[in-house]
Write a protein that holds these residues in place. Structure first.
Motif, PDB file in Angstrom:
ATOM      1  N   VAL A 104       0.838  -1.194   0.000  1.00 18.19           N
ATOM      2  CA  VAL A 104       0.000   0.000   0.000  1.00 18.19           C
ATOM      3  C   VAL A 104       0.877   1.251   0.000  1.00 18.19           C
ATOM      4  CG1 VAL A 104      -1.550   1.359   1.477  1.00 18.19           C
ATOM      5  CG2 VAL A 104      -2.020  -1.066   1.057  1.00 18.19           C
ATOM      6  N   ARG A 105       1.882   1.258   0.865  1.00 19.19           N
ATOM      7  CA  ARG A 105       2.776   2.415   0.943  1.00 19.19           C
ATOM      8  C   ARG A 105       3.443   2.692  -0.401  1.00 19.19           C
ATOM      9  NH1 ARG A 105       8.148   3.536   1.753  1.00 19.19           N
ATOM     10  NH2 ARG A 105       8.661   5.292   3.132  1.00 19.19           N
ATOM     11  N   ALA A 130       1.457   7.663   5.441  1.00 23.28           N
ATOM     12  CA  ALA A 130       0.792   7.148   6.643  1.00 23.28           C
ATOM     13  C   ALA A 130      -0.351   8.067   7.066  1.00 23.28           C
ATOM     14  CB  ALA A 130       1.807   7.001   7.775  1.00 23.28           C
ATOM     15  N   ARG A 131      -0.141   9.395   6.955  1.00 23.48           N
ATOM     16  CA  ARG A 131      -1.187  10.343   7.324  1.00 23.48           C
ATOM     17  C   ARG A 131      -2.399  10.204   6.406  1.00 23.48           C
ATOM     18  NH1 ARG A 131      -3.514  15.060   6.204  1.00 23.48           N
ATOM     19  NH2 ARG A 131      -2.438  15.189   4.194  1.00 23.48           N
ATOM     20  N   LEU A 138      -7.679   3.807   6.535  1.00 26.24           N
ATOM     21  CA  LEU A 138      -6.885   2.592   6.357  1.00 26.24           C
ATOM     22  C   LEU A 138      -5.989   2.410   7.575  1.00 26.24           C
ATOM     23  CD1 LEU A 138      -5.877   3.052   2.618  1.00 26.24           C
ATOM     24  CD2 LEU A 138      -7.362   1.258   3.506  1.00 26.24           C
ATOM     25  N   ALA A 139      -6.061   1.247   8.199  1.00 26.74           N
ATOM     26  CA  ALA A 139      -5.268   0.971   9.392  1.00 26.74           C
ATOM     27  C   ALA A 139      -3.779   1.019   9.075  1.00 26.74           C
ATOM     28  CB  ALA A 139      -5.640  -0.397   9.957  1.00 26.74           C
ATOM     29  N   SER A 151      -9.531  -5.397   0.122  1.00 27.84           N
ATOM     30  CA  SER A 151     -10.891  -5.390  -0.425  1.00 27.84           C
ATOM     31  C   SER A 151     -10.999  -4.285  -1.473  1.00 27.84           C
ATOM     32  CB  SER A 151     -11.903  -5.130   0.690  1.00 27.84           C
ATOM     33  OG  SER A 151     -11.787  -3.795   1.157  1.00 27.84           O
ATOM     34  N   VAL A 152     -12.093  -4.311  -2.245  1.00 28.23           N
ATOM     35  CA  VAL A 152     -12.307  -3.284  -3.271  1.00 28.23           C
ATOM     36  C   VAL A 152     -12.352  -1.899  -2.635  1.00 28.23           C
ATOM     37  CG1 VAL A 152     -13.959  -2.380  -4.956  1.00 28.23           C
ATOM     38  CG2 VAL A 152     -13.456  -4.825  -4.892  1.00 28.23           C
ATOM     39  N   GLY A 153     -13.061  -1.767  -1.521  1.00 27.50           N
ATOM     40  CA  GLY A 153     -13.147  -0.474  -0.856  1.00 27.50           C
ATOM     41  C   GLY A 153     -11.806   0.025  -0.364  1.00 27.50           C
ATOM     42  N   GLN A 154     -10.988  -0.881   0.159  1.00 30.19           N
ATOM     43  CA  GLN A 154      -9.653  -0.500   0.622  1.00 30.19           C
ATOM     44  C   GLN A 154      -8.760  -0.105  -0.553  1.00 30.19           C
ATOM     45  OE1 GLN A 154      -8.838  -4.168   2.723  1.00 30.19           O
ATOM     46  NE2 GLN A 154      -9.100  -3.185   4.727  1.00 30.19           N
ATOM     47  N   GLN A 155      -8.842  -0.855  -1.648  1.00 31.33           N
ATOM     48  CA  GLN A 155      -8.060  -0.508  -2.835  1.00 31.33           C
ATOM     49  C   GLN A 155      -8.431   0.872  -3.347  1.00 31.33           C
ATOM     50  OE1 GLN A 155      -7.913  -3.471  -5.929  1.00 31.33           O
ATOM     51  NE2 GLN A 155      -7.807  -5.155  -4.461  1.00 31.33           N
TER      52      GLN A 155
END
Length: 233
Positions: A104-105, A130-131, A138-139, A151-155
């Motif tokens: 993700v980063r 991160a901010r 997003l955790a 998940s799609v929402g997280q993506q």
């Protein structure tokens, strides 16, 4: 607003895709002001993606001008257009276009590799990523997770973070809510609008869903600003 406040200006733009039944798009005039949110409506095949390709400098108009932040994209060589797009425009693709095996980063930081000015605006890029993740719900532990596992929402939130990092002056979003249910869609728009307001960023979203209109400063139909057609090669 004055002309200097306009982030995006198209004037007398004409473009056609080559081919036996080539698609043409003509835009007499279209502009987006600084900090403004604009929804552009149009059905599938109406020319929305062609218009976004012109605005992002992926293709160049045959005639007329497309100016982003005062720069006429046709005046730039192809490589310079790519660098300019990376610096000034955040893009949210309909299919997100994340690198599935990258974290993700790394997905969020990707535009900064091609845009030194945007990288400088981001400051501590890792901390900024991160901010953004925290602001987008997003955790922190997801920063090191490959995007393909989300998940799609997280993506979708990662795609927004990638578009926003380094505070580009213009965000262009191509049908970003089409795969979401109503509840997730509203939460997504809340986050996107909040982050654009925070950075003073203009937002141009294209969609076929007119129900989104109440959220935007302006709602336009593509047929009201452009004419399209198919003509023999």
């Amino acid at each position: 607003m004055t002309g200097t406040d306009r982030i995006l200006v198209l004037e007398d733009v004409r473009f056609r895709w080559p081919g036996r039944a080539s698609f043409s798009l003509n835009v007499p005039r279209f502009a987006v002001n600084g900090g403004e949110t604009v929804l552009l409506l149009g059905e599938s095949g109406s020319g929305k993606s062609t218009l976004l390709s012109l605005i992002c400098g992926i293709v160049v108009a045959e005639a007329g001008s497309v100016r982003v932040c005062g720069t006429d994209l046709a005046s730039l060589a192809p490589g310079a257009r790519d660098r300019f797009r990376a610096e000034q425009i955040g893009v949210i693709f309909q299919q997100f276009n994340l690198l599935p095996y990258a974290t993700v980063r790394d997905n969020i930081l990707l535009p900064l590799r091609f845009a030194p000015g945007r990288r400088a605006r981001a400051g501590d890029a890792g901390a900024e990523a991160a901010r953004l993740c925290a602001a987008l719900g997003l955790a922190a532990e997801l920063l090191t997770v490959p995007a393909g596992r989300l998940s799609v929402g997280q993506q979708q939130r990662v795609a927004v973070g990638r578009a926003l990092i380094g505070r580009p002056l213009l965000i262009v979003a191509d049908e970003p809510t089409s795969a979401l249910d109503a509840g997730t869609q509203n939460a997504f728009l809340d986050l996107l609008f909040a982050r654009c307001r925070e950075g003073g960023t203009s937002l141009l979203m294209v969609s076929h869903d007119e129900r989104l209109g109440a959220r935007f400063d302006r709602v336009l139909d593509l047929s009201g600003i452009a004419t399209t057609g198919r003509m023999a090669a």
